[in-house]
Structures are given as C-alpha cells and as structure tokens.
Design an enzyme around this catalytic site. Structure first.
Site, PDB file in Angstrom:
ATOM      1  CE1 TYR A 104      -3.829   2.431   0.959  1.00  0.00           C
ATOM      2  CE2 TYR A 104      -2.052   3.535   2.127  1.00  0.00           C
ATOM      3  CZ  TYR A 104      -3.338   3.542   1.594  1.00  0.00           C
ATOM      4  OH  TYR A 104      -4.099   4.684   1.693  1.00  0.00           O
ATOM      5  CD  GLU A 145      -6.204   4.457  -1.033  1.00  0.00           C
ATOM      6  OE1 GLU A 145      -6.262   4.351   0.197  1.00  0.00           O
ATOM      7  OE2 GLU A 145      -7.197   4.367  -1.786  1.00  0.00           O
TER       8      GLU A 145
END
Length: 394
Positions: free
Chosen positions: A116, A204
């Site tokens: 991530y 993101e």
C-alpha cells in the site's frame, strides 16, 4: 474532484510512474480491439466508476464482479458487453449503484507481493505525508485497526520536499532491496512530483505490486484534487466526469455554490461553511435530519439564491427548508429578495423558516414581511431549528 482509473494511468505515464499498459473502451467492440492491441496473455477488464469494491460488486442484471481476468480479445469484448450500460452496486455506491459507461482493458500482472502506498495532506502538520504498508490489497483502515505497526508514515517538509534519506527509510521499511529498491525509489520520487505539480489532495495506490521479475508497479490508483487549485490545472479539470457526480452538486458548482446532498428532510440554505455545519448540528439537536449542506458563500447574488432553491427542491425527500443567513459581507436584503423571487418562481409549498441577522437585516425582514409568502420568521438559530423541525412534523 476524482478521476477514473484509466485517467490515473495517463497521469502515471506522464510522470514516469511505472504501471501496466492499458486502454479505455466505451463499447464491447472497442474493448476487443484494445485487448488485441495489448497482445496475447492474461488481461484484466475493469469497470470504470468512482467507487471502490468493484471486484466484489454485483450488477443489477445479475452479472457478478466489476473486475475480470480474460484470456483472449474475444473474451474481453464479451465481458465488457456485460458491464457497459449496466449498473454496478458495491459497498461504496449504495443500493442505487453506478452506471458503467467505460471499461479499462489492462495487462494482468504476476504478483509476488502487494503493498500500500499513498501521499496525502496531513492537515494537523500542514505538510504532505507518505503512508505505506507491506499489507497492500486490503483496506488500510483494517490494517490500522489490526496491525498498526505495519503502517509507515513519513512527513515531508513542504519547502524542502522529498529527501533521499526519506526515500531510503521507506524503501527499507517496505523491505525492498537491490534493483527493486531502485525501482521503488524512482516510482516514489516521480509520484511525489506528480502529487505536487498536479495539486493533488491524495494519491492512493492499492495495490502497489512487486513482480517475480523485479518490477515495482502501480496497479490501481485513486486520486483526489484540490478543487481550489483546479483553475490552474485545465488538464485535470478536463478529466472531470459529471456523470459520476450527484446532479445537484454539478448544478451547484455551475452557480459557484457549495452543495452536498444528505439523507434528511430539512434542507438548509446558509452563508458560510462553519455556519452551515452549525445549522446542521442544531437541526439534529432538535430531533431533525438535515437534507443537505448548502453554502451560498459570503457574496451570493439574488440569482444564486434562486438557483439554490431550485437545487434544494430537486430532492424528493425535502419536507421543509431552513434559511439561515448572517450578514457580514452578505446583504440580508439581497438574500431576502432572492428568497422571495425563488419561492414565487418555483411555487414553493413546503414549510419555509427564515432567520436573518446582520448587515441590512431590517430591510431584509421588511422585504420578507411584504412578500405575502407563507413563511415562518425566526429570532435566532435555535429558534429557527426548533421551528423547522416542528413545521415538518405538523
């Protein structure tokens, strides 16, 4: 403002952020042709909507999943045909779902590990912060709740920018070594440059993936942009897809109004974001439910007020309206004339509570009193909220 995944890939390509090849399609035929250009091997077909959880979503026609792996161009066209024009329901869309108007055809990637990576603004520290984790491919909130030690955070000085030691720190924290460390460092530096130069509020990547052959690739991305900076980002503004937005919010933006639809039945028309939030809070305090956040700003015109009323009335859940104006820059009489004009134009029959205070308030109250409208005057904010809740209950 948000953009689609295929548009995020276009930005990645501009800033040399490594990512798999892909193409967008609006018909099954275009999808098959795009898949053919990408060549042999496994491909992925992804529905393009502004919502997460696409892979686990369900189409209202019964087709399962907004993300599918395919083995041929013909299969890509077939899957795209089952998605395009249909409504996809995910956890983030709610029961209404979102209509799929485009799909992205992309290269499927062999994944050795998922990570991530995000860059966003840390408002408390007034600087960008990089958030990373070895636990990619799942909700970062779940990782934070279960294993917070696996989340890395690196604040970046707003003037000094991203420093080499910060890149090395994150690289080591994620466990990258050798050529992968170099690949990740390059990706991170280019991503940070993209974040700054395109006035992003958030980037993101979930997942960021490492492949068995040593590549580090951005597989899926979400972008958020600073709406106040879009005037200097015409390329980003051109990516706006109003089909993905609430029509009321689109109409509000066309009149320079700030509108967010909610689930309640008491509509609010207020000048100033802070006052609007206080108005929603006090409606809740007296047992009501606000239907919207609507800030007409500090210098709204009569035309903007009329437009605000029309937007409010497109919501079938609205049973009453509360107008709460504190005149600083705003002239209360201008608001009053706007309220009168709007009510007469739309033939308002819903209960209307009006609270005016501040600049030229006497003239504003006189305008309302002489209008002949069946409205409810309020002395202060608490009185207005209490009367609005009572009006829709009667």
């Amino acid at each position: 403002m948000n953009i689609h995944e295929y548009q995020a890939k276009e930005l990645f390509d501009q800033f040399a952020v490594a990512n798999p090849q892909g193409a967008v399609a609006t018909t099954a035929e275009e999808a098959e042709q795009a898949a053919g250009r990408l060549g042999a091997g496994t491909l992925v077909v992804k529905a393009q909507v502004h919502a997460g959880g696409r892979g686990k979503g369900t189409f209202k026609n019964g087709f399962q999943g907004g993300v599918h792996l395919v083995k041929s161009a013909a299969e890509a066209g077939e899957i795209a045909g089952k998605m395009l024009g249909e409504t996809l329901v995910t956890k983030q869309t709610g029961e209404a779902g979102k209509r799929v108007r485009k799909v992205m055809i992309g290269e499927a990637v062999d994944i050795a590990h998922e990570y991530y990576l995000a860059i966003l603004m840390d408002r408390a520290a007034s600087c960008p912060v990089i958030v990373a984790s070895t636990e990619g491919g799942m909700d970062i909130e779940e990782v934070a709740a279960r294993t917070p030690e696996k989340i890395l955070r690196e604040r970046v000085h707003p003037l000094m920018g991203l420093q080499p030691y910060e890149v090395r720190k994150l690289t080591a924290g994620l466990g990258f070594k050798g050529e992968q460390a170099k690949a990740f460092g390059k990706l991170l530096r280019n991503l940070f440059r993209l974040f700054l130069e395109r006035d992003c509020s958030m980037v993101e990547i979930n997942p960021l993936v490492a492949t068995p052959d040593g590549q580090v690739l951005a597989l899926d991305a979400k972008f958020g942009f600073d709406d106040n900076a879009l005037y200097r980002q015409p390329e980003i503004l051109a990516m706006r897809d109003t089909d993905e937005e609430d029509p009321r919010e689109v109409a509000a933006s066309e009149h320079s109004l700030n509108y967010i639809g909610l689930d309640g039945n008491i509509a609010c028309l207020v000048n100033g974001a802070g006052l609007a939030m206080a108005t929603m809070d006090i409606i809740k305090h007296y047992g009501g439910e606000p239907a919207n956040f609507l800030d007409v700003g500090g210098g709204a015109t009569q035309e903007q007020v009329a437009a605000a009323f029309k937007i409010i009335l497109t919501d079938p859940n609205v049973k009453g309206i509360l107008v709460n104006i504190f005149g600083g820059i705003m002239d209360c009489d201008v608001i009053a004339h706007g309220v009168v004009a709007a009510c007469k134009e739309v033939g308002l029959s819903l209960p209307l509570v009006v609270r005016l205070e501040g600049n030229n308030v006497a003239a504003g109250r006189k305008t309302l009193a002489a209008s002949g409208l069946n409205l409810i005057a309020a002395d202060d904010l608490a009185d207005a909220a209490e009367k609005a809740v009572a009006a829709i209950a009667s």
